[in-house]
Design a protein around this motif. Structure first.
Motif, PDB file in Angstrom:
ATOM      1  N   SER A  88     125.393  21.855 -17.245  1.00 11.94           N
ATOM      2  CA  SER A  88     124.941  23.115 -17.816  1.00 11.94           C
ATOM      3  C   SER A  88     124.624  24.040 -16.648  1.00 11.94           C
ATOM      4  N   PRO A  89     124.319  25.316 -16.903  1.00 12.33           N
ATOM      5  CA  PRO A  89     123.949  26.182 -15.778  1.00 12.33           C
ATOM      6  C   PRO A  89     122.706  25.713 -15.034  1.00 12.33           C
ATOM      7  N   ALA A  90     121.919  24.821 -15.632  1.00 12.36           N
ATOM      8  CA  ALA A  90     120.666  24.402 -15.004  1.00 12.36           C
ATOM      9  C   ALA A  90     120.723  23.027 -14.353  1.00 12.36           C
ATOM     10  N   ILE A  91     121.579  22.115 -14.844  1.00 10.55           N
ATOM     11  CA  ILE A  91     121.552  20.722 -14.400  1.00 10.55           C
ATOM     12  C   ILE A  91     122.945  20.276 -13.972  1.00 10.55           C
ATOM     13  N   GLY A  92     122.995  19.544 -12.857  1.00  9.24           N
ATOM     14  CA  GLY A  92     124.250  18.968 -12.388  1.00  9.24           C
ATOM     15  C   GLY A  92     123.992  17.712 -11.586  1.00  9.24           C
TER      16      GLY A  92
END
Length: 411
Positions: A88-92
């Motif tokens: 997601s844009p927040a977690i990788g």
């Protein structure tokens, strides 16, 4: 659970329901279209990246002091590669592999006692480390994701292994040969569990490339430098500059993208179909009014965007209309039945999704509009039952089935 076959049959009687349960045909209110802005639906193979980075590393072992960082030999080059994915844009996450040259230092007492052997006390070795890191995009956690944002701050936390090798054996043997045995270095190659935490500043150069500046603190076993002390840890610092390349996703983009989903064409077609069915079934309603009294549908539904179970402002009005109807007709209860379209995801997931849609509608009726929960029943069929044949998208829906309240049932 109510048999949804009855629901499919009752769909054919939408006109009769609006006449007998809600209003006359002239009072029919057409459905209204919704537009929702949300992230695209991504797959496992999307949002991957690779990176290369280079910089310097410095020791955090027992005998190293801050002033040693400014002396020759206390800092060394570091190189690495990485591959990862953003969920997601927040977690990788990412997997990294790094090669670093390192410096350690003997005890001050040994250096002072045998300067001819120890010199300034420095000796070198190398280590190879590999980490599995979780990446937290703090910019997108604190603020809503923006496609135009070019600068991001990311937190890094990972765990992995560090393998030491390449000790200066000649110097280690000379130090070990000192009669008093001041400082003995184990020059064997060894592996240690390691933890890593740090901060990354990332700047988007273009659609494909990011420029990253990353600083990390790495903590590992006390024997990293070949000498073990009493229950302590060793570590090392690293500062690296890197380039990150983003692969294209199945939509041809390399970054997360918003999409505006509108159901206007579907709503228009549905309104036309409803009007046609209402006209065609006016006569049938009078003939079958008593037969289908136990399985009637309200003439409103709650539609959902693909893979969503939140209720939009437009669809909230339909939920409120159901609540108003129930308040005006205490003799009727409602069965809330949810569905998911068969062309998206897979059956177990769709079953859970339809349950979440039904639960969202149930909670809104009870907690926001004050409907007695004892007058509501829930049913959900996932994609096993598809109430609409003409358009697959129409099956992302919750429908309302009427049944007589128990206090009003007569033999």
């Amino acid at each position: 659970m109510t048999n949804c076959r009855h629901i499919l049959t009752a769909l054919l009687l939408l006109v009769s329901l609006s006449q007998t349960a809600m209003a006359q045909p002239s009072d029919f209110q057409p459905l209204k279209a919704d537009s929702v802005r949300s992230l695209n639906h991504y797959r496992l193979a999307d949002n991957w990246f690779v990176g290369i980075h280079a910089g310097v590393s410095g020791p955090m072992s027992e005998n190293i002091r801050p002033r040693d960082y400014f002396r020759l030999g206390s800092q060394h080059p570091a190189f690495g590669i990485s591959v990862g994915k953003f969920f997601s844009p927040a977690i990788g996450f990412r997997v990294t592999a790094n090669l670093m040259q390192q410096t350690a230092k003997a005890e001050r007492e040994a250096i002072e006692a045998h300067p001819d052997v120890f010199g300034k006390g420095y000796y070198s070795f190398k280590h190879f480390n590999g980490y599995v890191d979780v990446l937290f995009n703090l910019s997108n956690i604190v603020y809503e994701y923006s496609e135009q944002r070019r600068f991001n701050v990311l937190g890094v936390f990972g765990m992995g292994m560090t393998n030491t090798y390449g000790f200066d054996k000649q110097k280690a043997q000379a130090m070990a040969a000192v009669p008093t045995g001041w400082y003995n270095v184990d020059t064997k190659s060894r592996s240690f569990f390691s933890l890593q935490t740090g901060l990354m500043l990332s700047y988007q150069l273009n659609e494909c490339w990011d420029l990253d500046l990353e600083a990390n603190i790495n903590v590992t076993d006390d024997a990293l430098d070949g000498v073990r002390y009493d229950d302590k840890y060793d570590g090392y610092l690293s500062a690296m500059l890197g380039l990150k390349y983003h692969f294209p996703d199945h939509l041809g983009h390399r970054r997360f993208r918003y999409t505006t989903v509108s159901d206007l064409p579907d709503v228009t077609a549905l309104n036309e179909q409803l009007n046609e069915e209402r006209r065609r079934l006016e006569d049938l309603e009078r003939q079958h009014r008593n037969v289908y009294r136990q399985r009637r549908l309200l003439d409103m539904t709650v539609s959902f965007i693909i893979d969503k179970f939140n209720i939009t402002d437009i669809q909230r009005r339909n939920v409120e209309a159901v609540a108003n109807y129930m308040k005006e007709h205490p003799d009727m209860d409602v069965i809330i039945c949810g569905f998911a379209d068969v062309q998206t995801a897979y059956p177990p997931y769709n079953m859970r999704l339809s349950k979440r849609r039904v639960t969202a509608v149930f909670n809104m009726l009870v907690h926001q509009f004050g409907v007695d929960p004892n007058r509501l029943r829930v049913d959900y069929k996932g994609d096993i039952v598809q109430p609409y044949d003409l358009k697959n998208e129409w099956n992302r829906v919750v429908v309302f089935v009427l049944e007589p309240h128990k206090d009003y049932i007569t033999e």
